[in-house]
Design a protein around this motif. Structure first.
Motif, short mmCIF file in Angstrom:
data_model
loop_
_atom_site.label_atom_id
_atom_site.label_comp_id
_atom_site.label_asym_id
_atom_site.label_seq_id
_atom_site.Cartn_x
_atom_site.Cartn_y
_atom_site.Cartn_z
N LEU A 44 0.82 -1.21 0.00
CA LEU A 44 0.00 0.00 0.00
C LEU A 44 0.86 1.26 0.00
O LEU A 44 2.03 1.25 0.40
CB LEU A 44 -0.96 0.00 1.19
N LEU A 45 0.21 2.31 -0.46
CA LEU A 45 0.81 3.65 -0.41
C LEU A 45 -0.17 4.52 0.36
O LEU A 45 -1.35 4.61 -0.01
CB LEU A 45 0.91 4.21 -1.83
N VAL A 46 0.31 5.17 1.40
CA VAL A 46 -0.58 6.03 2.19
C VAL A 46 -0.95 7.27 1.39
O VAL A 46 -2.11 7.67 1.31
CB VAL A 46 0.08 6.43 3.52
N ASP A 47 0.06 7.91 0.78
CA ASP A 47 -0.21 9.06 -0.07
C ASP A 47 0.70 9.03 -1.29
O ASP A 47 1.59 8.18 -1.40
CB ASP A 47 -0.10 10.38 0.71
N GLU A 48 0.48 10.00 -2.17
CA GLU A 48 1.14 10.00 -3.47
C GLU A 48 2.67 9.99 -3.36
O GLU A 48 3.36 9.40 -4.17
CB GLU A 48 0.68 11.25 -4.22
N ARG A 49 3.19 10.65 -2.31
CA ARG A 49 4.64 10.78 -2.20
C ARG A 49 5.24 9.79 -1.20
O ARG A 49 6.43 9.82 -0.92
CB ARG A 49 5.00 12.22 -1.82
N GLY A 50 4.40 8.91 -0.69
CA GLY A 50 4.87 7.99 0.35
C GLY A 50 5.63 6.81 -0.20
O GLY A 50 5.84 6.67 -1.41
N GLU A 51 6.08 5.94 0.73
CA GLU A 51 6.78 4.72 0.30
C GLU A 51 5.80 3.55 0.29
O GLU A 51 4.77 3.56 0.97
CB GLU A 51 7.96 4.43 1.22
N ARG A 52 6.17 2.55 -0.48
CA ARG A 52 5.31 1.37 -0.60
C ARG A 52 5.64 0.43 0.54
O ARG A 52 6.79 0.08 0.75
CB ARG A 52 5.62 0.67 -1.93
N ILE A 53 4.62 0.03 1.32
CA ILE A 53 4.90 -0.93 2.39
C ILE A 53 4.03 -2.19 2.25
O ILE A 53 2.85 -2.12 1.96
CB ILE A 53 4.77 -0.34 3.82
N PRO A 54 4.67 -3.35 2.44
CA PRO A 54 3.91 -4.60 2.37
C PRO A 54 3.26 -4.95 3.70
O PRO A 54 3.86 -4.77 4.76
CB PRO A 54 4.99 -5.64 2.03
N VAL A 55 2.03 -5.42 3.64
CA VAL A 55 1.31 -5.85 4.85
C VAL A 55 0.49 -7.10 4.50
O VAL A 55 -0.14 -7.16 3.44
CB VAL A 55 0.35 -4.73 5.37
N THR A 56 0.52 -8.06 5.40
CA THR A 56 -0.23 -9.31 5.18
C THR A 56 -1.73 -9.06 5.24
O THR A 56 -2.19 -8.24 6.04
CB THR A 56 0.14 -10.33 6.29
N VAL A 57 -2.47 -9.77 4.44
CA VAL A 57 -3.93 -9.71 4.56
C VAL A 57 -4.31 -10.66 5.70
O VAL A 57 -4.17 -11.88 5.59
CB VAL A 57 -4.62 -10.11 3.22
N ALA A 58 -4.76 -10.06 6.79
CA ALA A 58 -5.04 -10.84 8.01
C ALA A 58 -6.41 -11.51 7.93
O ALA A 58 -6.66 -12.51 8.61
CB ALA A 58 -4.98 -9.94 9.23
N ASP A 59 -7.29 -10.93 7.12
CA ASP A 59 -8.63 -11.50 6.97
C ASP A 59 -9.28 -10.88 5.74
O ASP A 59 -8.81 -9.83 5.25
CB ASP A 59 -9.48 -11.21 8.22
N TYR A 60 -10.35 -11.51 5.29
CA TYR A 60 -11.04 -10.99 4.10
C TYR A 60 -12.47 -11.47 4.12
O TYR A 60 -12.77 -12.52 4.70
CB TYR A 60 -10.33 -11.49 2.82
N ASN A 61 -13.32 -10.68 3.49
CA ASN A 61 -14.71 -11.07 3.40
C ASN A 61 -15.09 -10.98 1.92
O ASN A 61 -15.17 -9.89 1.36
CB ASN A 61 -15.56 -10.13 4.25
N ARG A 62 -15.27 -12.14 1.32
CA ARG A 62 -15.50 -12.16 -0.13
C ARG A 62 -16.83 -11.51 -0.48
O ARG A 62 -17.00 -10.98 -1.56
CB ARG A 62 -15.46 -13.60 -0.65
N GLU A 63 -17.81 -11.53 0.46
CA GLU A 63 -19.14 -10.97 0.17
C GLU A 63 -19.15 -9.45 0.21
O GLU A 63 -19.60 -8.80 -0.72
CB GLU A 63 -20.19 -11.50 1.16
N ASN A 64 -18.62 -8.88 1.33
CA ASN A 64 -18.72 -7.41 1.43
C ASN A 64 -17.49 -6.68 0.85
O ASN A 64 -17.44 -5.46 0.86
CB ASN A 64 -19.03 -6.95 2.86
N GLY A 65 -16.53 -7.43 0.37
CA GLY A 65 -15.41 -6.80 -0.35
C GLY A 65 -14.38 -6.12 0.54
O GLY A 65 -13.62 -5.27 0.07
N LEU A 66 -14.37 -6.49 1.84
CA LEU A 66 -13.40 -5.84 2.74
C LEU A 66 -12.22 -6.77 3.02
O LEU A 66 -12.38 -7.98 3.15
CB LEU A 66 -14.06 -5.47 4.07
N ILE A 67 -11.04 -6.16 3.12
CA ILE A 67 -9.89 -6.92 3.62
C ILE A 67 -9.47 -6.28 4.94
O ILE A 67 -9.73 -5.09 5.18
CB ILE A 67 -8.70 -6.93 2.63
N ARG A 68 -8.84 -7.09 5.78
CA ARG A 68 -8.38 -6.57 7.07
C ARG A 68 -6.86 -6.64 7.09
O ARG A 68 -6.28 -7.64 6.70
CB ARG A 68 -8.97 -7.44 8.18
#
Ligand code: FAD
Ligand code: FES
Ligand code: MG
Length: 288
Positions: A44-68
């Protein structure tokens, strides 16, 4: 792999501080939520000038389209991310990245999570149990306040063991001590997953090696592009060069060159410290 676009994309739907400096965010990312599997991560990138940081997907909901995602504030970018609130939008989110965990019905398996590694081991644990395994899980942190996702882990495992380094909650000791005890008692453990800080993963591999049990670790190498092009996440596994972002993040921990991995993790330490200090000073000035 998807790059999600559109006005609602990357919007933070919920934010919770689940432990001091450890934050859980639910983010709108339907295409990722639809496809992601345990063991995978996003960048993810927090803002346009930020750095790219990797984060694990801890959870996901295929129905409502949210990842945690669950992250710890350790430097400038995670501090910036922690300042975002419900309704704010991340600048970008790419994923799912990396290879999913190899989930199968092995029999008895052990999953070990240390610190924010608990968030990474959680979906793997859940899926292993759903695949029919007897899953013994061990989670640990320095102190009581830093134990996260205990209820979720309890539900996801067949048996859950909790430890704190200082003994302020549950068993006193390191997750690796409990792991050794479990392996002495259980004669038929087929595979171990150990995810957490590098020294913990290395120590877990030292524990399992004499038992000859395959041990999977998820390497948190420093990443930039996440596509195998830049070489930042290079590691040596079984004498061969691998890129964590495309060949991992999971590897057989008994084959990882740990001293090299740990050296490379610390290679920007001074700059990261300066950058975090500058950011905190700027925040102080802004807030008067
Ligand atoms: P900085 O001060 O810049 O760095 C602090 C430390 O974080 C560094 O010493 C280094 O070890 C690490 N780091 C810094 N930049 C990067 C980078 N670009 N890529 C990877 N590591 C970096 N953290 C979580 O809290 N939760 C997670 O679920 C999680 N999942 C991860 C999954 C993968 C596949 C990887 C590779 C890392 C994961 N991390 C996770 C670590 C997270 O990416 C770093 O904590 C974060 O990038 C630190 O950024 P910072 O600017 O706040 O800290
Ligand atoms: Fe660039 Fe893996 S992050 S090669
Ligand atoms: Mg940084």
């Amino acid at each position: 792999m998807y790059l999600v676009e559109g006005p609602e994309m990357y919007k933070i739907i919920s934010k919770r501080e689940i432990a001091p400096n450890i934050i859980s965010l639910e983010v709108a990312a339907p295409l990722i939520a639809k496809r992601v599997k345990p063991g995978q991560f996003i960048i993810l990138l927090v803002d346009e000038r930020g750095e790219r940081i990797p984060v694990t997907v801890a959870d996901y909901n295929r129905e409502n389209g949210l990842i945690r995602i669950v992250f710890q504030v350790v430097g400038k970018t995670t501090a910036q991310l922690s300042q975002m609130n419900e309704g704010d939008q991340l600048f970008s989110l790419v994923g799912p990245l990396g290879n999913p965990s190899e989930i199968d019905n092995y029999g008895t398996v052990v999953t070990v999570g240390g610190g924010t590694g608990i968030a990474s081991v959680y979906p793997i644990t859940r899926e292993l149990k759903e695949a029919g395994n007897r899953v013994i899980s061990i989670i640990g942190a320095k102190t009581r306040d830093l134990i996260i996702m205990e209820d979720e882990m309890k539900k996801a495992s067949t048996e859950l063991l909790v430890t704190t380094d200082d003994g302020s909650y549950a068993r006193k000791g390191f997750v690796t001590e409990i792991l050794d005890e479990v392996l002495q008692k259980e004669k038929d453990v087929k595979k171990v997953w150990a995810i957490g800080p590098a020294p913990m993963m290395k120590a877990a591999c030292e524990v399992t090696k004499p038992y000859g049990i395959e041990t999977i670790v998820s390497l948190n190498a420093i990443m930039v592009d996440g596509t195998g092009m830049c070489g930042s996440c290079r590691v040596t596994v079984n004498g061969e060069t691998k890129f964590v972002c495309v060949d991992g993040p999971e590897f057989n921990g008994h084959l990882v060159d740990w001293p090299e991995f740990m050296n490379r993790l610390a290679r920007y330490g001074q700059l990261e410290k300066l950058c975090f200090e500058a950011y905190r000073n700027a925040c102080r000035e802004e807030n008067g």
